[in-house]
Each structure stands twice: as C-alpha cells, then as structure tokens.
Design an enzyme around this catalytic site. Structure first.
Site: not given
Ligand code: ADP
Ligand code: MG
Length: 763
Positions: A13, A16, A454, A651, A655
């Site tokens: 659970c 735990c 871009d 891309d 960037d």
C-alpha cells in the site's frame, strides 16, 4: 555517490512507501530516497563507499520488504546489465506468478465467504420471520464450521495482514495491512472469547452476536480487491512490454562474405546487416544497398511506411515491408533509439508527479491517525453509548465501529491514484511517438498556456533550397555561388546545407576556406586565399557597415524567402534567396492549439519579413524575429515573468538553452537523436501535430489523476464517519464492517480501472 532505482518486493500500500522511505533515509550513507508505490521502485541516492543496494535491502527486510538486488550483485553485474541479461520481462513473470498465487487464495476464500454470507443472511431474515429457521442439523454444522472458516481466513488467507500487526507490535510501523489485520483479528478474538466463555459472559453482554463473518468476508473482499488491483496494474504497464517485444532477437549479418544469423545483441558497430521482406530491423544504422519502405509506426507513431534509400537511416524495432536491403550498424545495444525510448519511458513511469505529494503526505500520517480515531470511536461508544443503550449494545456497536473504521480507512486507493494514471499516460504517449521525461513534466505541460515555436525545422521542414539570386558584382554568377558555397561548406546550418547541395548539383567548385568563423545568429566569415568574405543576414551587413539596397530583397522576404547576403569588406557581392517549405500539418496543428486555448508564438533568428510571412501562412499569433540565439532564452523569460506557463518547441540543436528555460521544453526529434537532455518532451518524427496530441495527453492524464484522487478521498471521507457511527444517534445508520471491506476493495479497483480507461481515449 550512486543513484540507483531499485525494485522493491513486498509492497502492499501507499503507506509502505513512506515507511521504506523513512527507513532508507535513516540509514547512514543515504542522501535521499524516493519510493513509488505505483511502480514498486525506490530511487536511492547513496554513498557507495558507505553502503550498497544489498545492505539497504537488509535494512528494509525486517519491515517485510526487500530489493531485487542480490542476484545482480552476486553475479557481479550492475543493475542495468542484470536487467538486460534477464531481458527485463522477468519481473513480469514474477508478477504473474504472484498473481496466480493470489488467484488460488481467492478461489478458496470466495466460496468460503459465500457460505458465511449465506448463513448470516438466513439468520437475519429468519429473525424477521421472513424465512423459517435453518434446519437444526445445518445450523449446528454451521455453528461449528464458521469459526473454523474464520480462523482459516485470518491465519492463511489473511497472513499478510497478520504480519502487518506483528510488524506494528514489533517495530511500531503501521501500514494498511496493519489496519486490516487489527480489525479482522479483533473481530475474531472477540468472537472466540464470546463463544468460549458464553456462560460467564451472558450475564453482561449479548453472547448471541459474534463477528466471525466479519473476519471471513472482510479478508475475502480485501484479497479479491488486491487481486483485481494487481491484475489491472500489470495491464497499466504493458507499454514497456510492447516496446521490449519490438526488439529483434536475431540479425542476419554479412561477415567474411557469408550470411550468418547472430543474436541481435552481438551485432557490432560497422556490421553489414541484411533485412529481408517483412523482417524486423535489429539495430540502428544507415542503408547502404537496396531500398524499401519501412513501417516505423511502432517507434515514431508515424502511420505511413517511410521510403528508405541509400544513405537513409533505419532504426531498431521498425519493420521492413516488401523490399530488401543491407544497412550498416551505427548504434547497437543500449545506444539504439529503441533502447533510449524504453529507458526514458521506464524512468518517466517511475517518477513522481508533484500532485502526488499531497496524497503521500496524507497516507504517511493516515494509518496512525486512523488507529487513534478507531480507538476513540470505541471508547466513545462505551462511555456515552452504554449510558443510553446499555453496555451490551454499546459494546457491540462500538466494536463494529472500531473494526469498520480500520477496514474502510485504508489509504490504498490514494497511493494508486497518481502513479497508475502516470504509467498509463506515459505509455500511451510512447505509443504515439511522444516521449515524456518525467511525471512532473506532464503535470507542468497540463498548465501551459503559451507555446513558443522555433521556425526552422518546427514550422517549416528545415530543408531549405536555393530559390534565386541577385548578382551585384562583375564576377559571374557561378563564381560568386562558388565563393558562398565554399564558406557555407564549413557550417552545419540548414541554410548552408541548401547552398552546398545546390553547388554540388551544379558541379560548382567548392574551395578551401581558412580563418572560418561562425557569427552566431548572423552568419559566417572566412578567407579564400587572401580575400575575406562574409555571408549572412542584414544584421551582419549593419555590423560591417555595408550599405545595400534592402528594398531589393523585400519582394522575396515578404514571400517567406530567407536572404543570404554575400559580401567582402569592400561591399555586397550578391544576395541569395533560400526557401524552406511549410510542414503540411503546421497550419492545422496551430489552429488546434488555439482551439485548446493555447497562444502560439514564433521565435526565430530569421529576417522579420520572412518570419511574418511564414507566421501568417500558418496562423501564428505573435512573432519574435531577428532574435539572436542568446536572446531567445530571454524572450522566454520575459513571457514567464508575465505569468505565462511557456512550452518551447525547437529542433534542439541550438535551441537547448531556450528549451531548458521554458517550463516545458519540447524537442522535435528527427532521425535517431532522442537524447536531447534539455527537453521535457520529445516528439519523434518532428511532427508538430504531435504537439497537439501531447497537450491532449497531459490533459487526459491529469484529469484522470484528479478523478482518481477524488474517488480515493471520497471513500475515506464518507466512510470513516459512517463506519464510526456518527449518524447513528440521528438516523440509526452505521455500516457493517463487511460493507466497509467491500467499499475498500472497490475504491482501489475503481481507481485502477479509471486509469486503465485512459488507455482507450483517442489522442
Ligand atoms: P533560427 O534557427 O531561428 O533560424 P539562427 O540563429 O540559426 O536562427 O540563424 C539566424 C539567422 O542568421 C538566419 O536566419 C540567417 O539569416 C543567419 N545565418 C545563420 N547562420 C548562417 C549561415 N551559415 N549562413 C548564412 N546565414 C546564416
Ligand atoms: Mg535554429
């Protein structure tokens, strides 16, 4: 230091997770530990000089858990090597075995609980004179068998819950198993005492009511619930399994002029691999002979088979269609695109979403709080109840409340709410070629209101072509093209590629360039022989203080063409125009983003006119043009300062800083480069309509999580006071622990089913 993700055995659970986390953090040498109940893993950052995964496993063993580490360490392998060695599906086998065991348990428990429910209902109905009493023989038989069944359920089927009680007594750690264990054993022990000492006790309490049925039915329901939950949980994670199944087992390689079949993991870089019709591609590489169409849908989500010719790259896991070809292995083993995807999906599925923090906090204090509440309820019933109802009724109602609260309060569903939805969401994304770095990214992306894009490679194809030139010099067109192509030959920019390709096609001479330099965001410079040349945009010309007729470019830039101005120190030599075509899906994708309430912005270093033209073609809201690379990041910062949550799609090549600055960086991957570190989301195949799908994905997943959290909370919020008997004085309502057990089981099952339902939603 070592940061490892370890698989945990024995979790039941959400609480735990908190217990294990606490135990790990307390251990010397451990810097941080993060345990995830949904994936049953622990991310542990520890000093490998002070401790090891094996040692850590020992620390949690007394608590009833362990790590799957020993085999790997004993075999002298790292966890990763071991996982690869096992083929990873091993853990699934183990899960299936566990599931089979649970099934065996419930196939006994359910019929037994039916017997108990039958006898209980008959008793109730006959006490209202709806049914006659049970035949004497049968009722006598049941009188003796029901306690035996209860004992069996408590000790055999309910063993994990008794262990929870033991742990609580021995170590003071309580989890949901402890709650169930205490509840069912109290009901059982009380009943035994009443049965054995019936004569003595009959003077004080009503000895005819025992609670064997509570023990039987609660254990049965909870076990059934856990079984259903485990069964669905396996299904939530099947995306990984599907990806693993994409891996080809063997490869047909050409070695020493012979064709031999070898296991795919033995392929070396440089091997020539033969792919027959309908064959699976075993590693990443470049096609060298033949041609075909390859179905890449399983990896990129791109539905139409892609044509592959000499020089094109192919990726592992994809399927050849009808042709046959030979390719040269470039990336093997854990370096292939498919391996990266699998690793990314696994890591993302195991990561925690910030929204889970609340659920974690609640479940960590939940168990002790519930224990206190249940004892309080019992005490209140005895104190207040007995003065009104008499001791006997108060005791039985108090006992029912006590057991009911313990049973209904389990925070199990709470622990499952977030991880199961994340696992499904991340897996669903992977199937569509949308790779999510972690759960936090998905949660952030859900809140994004602005997408910055871009231009080159995101909105346009990123494969520009030369579309015209104007010669301002006395030299021939060929001569000046040769100068430009020689300069551009040294650069990797998409513009350079266009010009060099054109020169190659026309057999125009490319000469040696010295003192070459890239002028970021503006262009390039270099010397051919003694003469220095510059090529770039109008900004570069302004820097050089070269005047030229800007107007002469406008008719081209206003149609979306990018100018490349070639100049020497003396003056402008010529203007070249390159043209990049729009991605066919761009306009529709941007319209859909607008429909989703997202603002779109184009960010480019390109000419203002060019940028505006392209933006108007696809319907972009706003344009930032002629932005230098370092300023791109600042533009995003500015938007964030205006309280926008910004995603940046690029891309990924130059960037990276702006992708990292954005709240969510989206990399448009082309080919085989998925390992873009600064991106939170990677869209395979560089398709921007996937960006729209990614928005849907984040919305679907987050909505799923919220629904799950609602369902998990509502059971507890409504259930605890109801089980405690708060409404008893007013309406006479209490709920039997049996229904509490049913509700408990149902809450986990409903949460997991809701997560599974997300799988079916179309993006
Ligand atoms: P973006 O990726 O947004 O187009 P860049 O910073 O890569 O931005 O480039 C900005 C501008 O600088 C280009 O549009 C182009 O005009 C000029 N430029 C950059 N590199 C070159 C190059 N190698 N040759 C010619 N012009 C270039
Ligand atoms: Mg760029």
């Amino acid at each position: 230091m070592a940061a490892e993700t370890l698989k945990i055995k024995g979790m039941h659970c959400a609480s735990c997770a908190a217990i294990i986390e606490k135990a790990l953090i307390k251990t010397e040498g451990v810097r941080s530990a993060e345990v995830n109940f949904g994936t049953e893993t622990a991310k542990v950052d520890f000093d490998s000089a002070k401790t090891s995964a094996k040692e850590l496993s020992k620390k949690i063993e007394p608590l009833g858990y362990s790590f799957y580490v020993s085999t790997a360490e004993e075999m002298g392998m790292t966890e990763e090597e071991h996982a690869a060695h096992l083929g990873l599906s091993q853990s699934k086998d183990e899960k299936l075995r566990e599931l089979a065991e649970m099934k065996k348990k419930i196939s006994i428990a359910i019929p037994l609980s039916v017997v108990s429910i039958f006898s209980m209902s008959w008793e109730i109905l006959s006490s209202f004179d709806i049914l006659p009493g049970l035949p004497l023989l049968l009722s006598e038989l049941l009188r003796y068998t029901i306690p035996v069944i209860a004992a069996y359920m408590l000790v055999v089927v309910g063993r994990p819950y008794l262990k929870g009680v033991y742990r609580f007594i021995r170590y003071g750690n309580a989890n949901m198993d402890t709650l169930i264990g205490i509840g069912t054993s109290v009901a059982f022990l009380y009943s035994v005492i009443v049965t054995v000492f019936a004569e003595t006790l009959s003077r004080f309490i009503d000895v005819s009511s025992t609670y064997y049925d509570v023990t039987i039915v609660v254990v049965a329901f909870i076990t059934l619930g856990k079984y259903l939950e485990a069964r669905s949980k396996i299904k939530t994670g099947d995306a990984i399994e599907k990806l693993l199944n994409l891996q080809a087992k063997t490869a047909l390689v050409k070695r020493d002029g012979k064709e031999i079949e070898i296991p795919a993991d033995q392929v070396r870089i440089g091997d020539l691999i033969i792919v027959k019709p309908a064959g699976r591609i075993p590693v990443d590489g470049v096609l060298v002979e033949g041609s075909s169409f390859v179905d890449e849908s399983m990896v990129t989500g791109e539905p139409i088979p892609v044509e592959k010719k000499r020089g094109d790259s192919v990726v592992a896991g994809t399927m050849n269609t009808s042709g046959s070809f030979i390719f040269q292995a470039a990336k093997v083993g854990s370096e292939t695109l498919l391996s990266h995807i699998i690793k990314m999906v696994e890591e993302a599925q195991g990561s925690k979403a910030p929204i889970q923090a609340l659920a974690d906090k609640i479940s960590s204090v939940f168990v002790p709080v519930v224990l206190v509440i249940s004892f309080l309820a019992l005490a209140l019933w005895l104190l207040i109840g007995s003065s009104i109802l008499g001791f006997s009724s108060a005791l039985s109602l108090g006992l029912v409340s006590f057991v009911g609260i313990l049973v209904i309060a389990c925070p199990c569903a709470l622990g499952l709410a977030t991880p199961t939805a994340i696992i499904v969401g991340v897996g669903k994304g992977a199937k569509e070629g949308i790779l999510v770095k972690d759960a936090a990214t998905l949660e952030k992306f859900y809140k994004v209101d602005t997408v910055v894009m871009d231009k080159t490679g995101t909105i346009t194809k990123g494969r520009p072509e030369l579309a015209g030139m104007k010669n301002f010099s006395k030299e021939s067109d060929e001569k000046i093209t040769s100068i430009l192509a020689s300069l551009e030959n040294k650069s990797e920019h998409p513009i350079s590629r266009a010009i060099v390709e054109y020169a190659r096609e026309k057999n125009i001479k490319i000469e040696d360039v010295i003192n070459f330099e890239i002028i970021k965001g503006k262009g390039v410079r270099g010397k051919i022989g003694k003469d220095e040349y510059f090529a770039g945009n109008s900004k570069l010309m302004e820097d050089l203080k070269l005047s030229f007729d800007k107007k002469s470019m406008e008719e081209n830039t206003k149609k979306g063409k990018t100018p490349v101005i070639l100049a020497s120190a003396k003056g402008v030599i010529g203007v070249f125009m390159v043209e990049d075509s729009l991605k066919p899906e761009a306009a529709e994708a941007i319209r859909k983003l607008h429909n989703l309430g997202i603002k779109t912005i184009m960010l480019t270093g390109d000419d203002r006119n060019t940028a505006f033209y392209i933006a108007s073609q696809v319907g972009i809201d706003e344009v930032f043009a002629e932005v230098l690379p370092e300023d791109k990041q600042n533009k995003i910062k500015e938007l964030q300062e205006k309280n926008h949550i910004v995603a940046m799609a690029g891309d990924g090549v130059n960037d990276a800083p702006s992708l990292a600055q954005a709240d969510v960086g989206i990399a448009m991957a082309t080919g085989t480069d998925v390992a873009i570190e600064s991106a939170g989301i990677t869209l395979l195949h560089g398709d921007i309509s996937k960006l729209v799908k990614a928005v849907h994905l984040s919305r679907i997943t987050m909505r799923g999580i919220k629904q799950n959290l609602f369902w998990a909370f509502i059971y507890n919020i409504v259930g605890i006071p109801l089980a405690g008997g708060i409404f008893y004085p007013i309406f006479g309502w209490t709920i039997s622990p049996i229904f509490a057990g049913l509700a408990m089981a149902f809450s986990s099952v409903s949460v997991v089913s809701n997560s599974l339902r997300l799988k079916a939603i179309k993006l």
